[in-house]
Design a protein around this motif. Sequence first.
Motif, PDB file in Angstrom:
ATOM      1  N   THR A   1     -53.596  18.192   5.372  1.00 16.81           N
ATOM      2  CA  THR A   1     -54.238  17.876   6.654  1.00 16.81           C
ATOM      3  C   THR A   1     -53.215  17.742   7.785  1.00 16.81           C
ATOM      4  O   THR A   1     -53.597  17.580   8.940  1.00 16.81           O
ATOM      5  N   PHE A   2     -51.938  17.804   7.449  1.00 23.15           N
ATOM      6  CA  PHE A   2     -50.853  17.555   8.417  1.00 23.15           C
ATOM      7  C   PHE A   2     -49.692  18.473   8.113  1.00 23.15           C
ATOM      8  O   PHE A   2     -49.276  18.604   6.955  1.00 23.15           O
TER       9      PHE A   2
ATOM     10  N   SER B   1     -46.227  24.115   4.483  1.00 26.21           N
ATOM     11  CA  SER B   1     -45.541  22.948   3.918  1.00 26.21           C
ATOM     12  C   SER B   1     -46.196  21.700   4.514  1.00 26.21           C
ATOM     13  O   SER B   1     -45.720  21.145   5.508  1.00 26.21           O
ATOM     14  N   GLY B   2     -47.280  21.283   3.896  1.00 31.10           N
ATOM     15  CA  GLY B   2     -48.112  20.238   4.471  1.00 31.10           C
ATOM     16  C   GLY B   2     -48.179  18.971   3.655  1.00 31.10           C
ATOM     17  O   GLY B   2     -47.606  18.853   2.564  1.00 31.10           O
ATOM     18  N   LEU B   3     -48.894  17.992   4.224  1.00 35.77           N
ATOM     19  CA  LEU B   3     -49.162  16.705   3.588  1.00 35.77           C
ATOM     20  C   LEU B   3     -50.636  16.397   3.744  1.00 35.77           C
ATOM     21  O   LEU B   3     -51.281  16.862   4.693  1.00 35.77           O
TER      22      LEU B   3
ATOM     23  N   ASP C   1     -60.464  21.840   8.765  1.00 33.85           N
ATOM     24  CA  ASP C   1     -60.520  22.910   9.763  1.00 33.85           C
ATOM     25  C   ASP C   1     -59.096  23.312  10.133  1.00 33.85           C
ATOM     26  O   ASP C   1     -58.601  23.031  11.235  1.00 33.85           O
ATOM     27  N   ALA C   2     -58.433  24.001   9.209  1.00 29.56           N
ATOM     28  CA  ALA C   2     -57.019  24.320   9.385  1.00 29.56           C
ATOM     29  C   ALA C   2     -56.778  25.259  10.560  1.00 29.56           C
ATOM     30  O   ALA C   2     -55.666  25.288  11.113  1.00 29.56           O
ATOM     31  N   TRP C   3     -57.789  26.005  10.982  1.00 30.79           N
ATOM     32  CA  TRP C   3     -57.599  26.927  12.108  1.00 30.79           C
ATOM     33  C   TRP C   3     -57.149  26.196  13.372  1.00 30.79           C
ATOM     34  O   TRP C   3     -56.444  26.771  14.207  1.00 30.79           O
ATOM     35  N   VAL C   4     -57.521  24.923  13.487  1.00 33.05           N
ATOM     36  CA  VAL C   4     -57.163  24.141  14.672  1.00 33.05           C
ATOM     37  C   VAL C   4     -55.643  23.981  14.778  1.00 33.05           C
ATOM     38  O   VAL C   4     -55.082  23.977  15.879  1.00 33.05           O
TER      39      VAL C   4
ATOM     40  N   THR D   1     -60.295  16.891   9.365  1.00 34.07           N
ATOM     41  CA  THR D   1     -60.728  16.819   7.974  1.00 34.07           C
ATOM     42  C   THR D   1     -62.160  16.311   7.959  1.00 34.07           C
ATOM     43  O   THR D   1     -62.492  15.384   8.694  1.00 34.07           O
ATOM     44  N   TRP D   2     -63.036  16.925   7.141  1.00 36.93           N
ATOM     45  CA  TRP D   2     -64.466  16.643   7.295  1.00 36.93           C
ATOM     46  C   TRP D   2     -65.186  16.551   5.949  1.00 36.93           C
ATOM     47  O   TRP D   2     -64.691  17.015   4.924  1.00 36.93           O
TER      48      TRP D   2
END
Length: 262
Positions: free
Chosen positions: A203-204, A216-218, A239-242, A254-255
């Motif tokens: 999400t980050f 490379s996320g968290l 909604d990773a497109w954001v 995140t939803w």
Amino acid sequence: MKTLKIATFNINGLRARLPNLLAWLEREQPDIACLQELKAVDSAFPVADFEALGYGCLHHGQASWNGVAILARDAQPLEVRRGLPGSEDDTQSRYLEAAVLGIQVGCLYLPNGNPQPGPKFDYKLAWFERLIAHAQGLVNSEHPVLLAGDFNVVPTDLDIYNPRSWLKDALLQPESRECYQRLLAQGWTDAIRHLYPDERVYTFWDYFRQHWQKNSGLRIDHLLLNPPLARRLKNAGVDAWVRNEAHASDHAPTWIELKAAR
């Protein structure tokens, strides 16, 4: 009642990213949106912009730092609590609770805690303890309750691309993770992990070393459901497109989707 979509989104600066936020709301149309890190006082909250899209607003702002808000489509959130109990002299705007569309929603921005060790990490853990104490009463409610926000905790190594370079970060400390697990043990359902038990969901993605481009996320933005609400959980995602838009926040919304209440 139709399916409900509820999202949490750390926007990392309301004034800087208002166009991004409005574009996301218009495209995805969540029924409830919990926002964090507004970095704006209440008088600067752009109520008219949200109302133009059909959203009622409740906000708890602070100059330059922190700040949380709850938006509801075609409804007005009814405030229940502003700030966590247990430390009335805490001036940081990190918690807002409201009744929204039949659900009691707690929107939170848990302290980051860096650098650690030190006073910021001590504050993080103390704030977490207050959240755990307050959440105990919420999880046992016979009514549907949701805790949503930026928890600033990577729960397990499955929730980060590579823990080695983050071992000293407050988000991965054993004390932070232990607090999160104690919270879950009260009876909360972590929606993303419940539906995707073995998948890496992020999400980050910070702004350094092309972490977005390399995925490379968290996972630090969570939606926790008490038992009456967990029974209605239908779907969840990010909604990773954001995150790929110009001037994006380092978080993505995140939803969850909930089945209609009987």
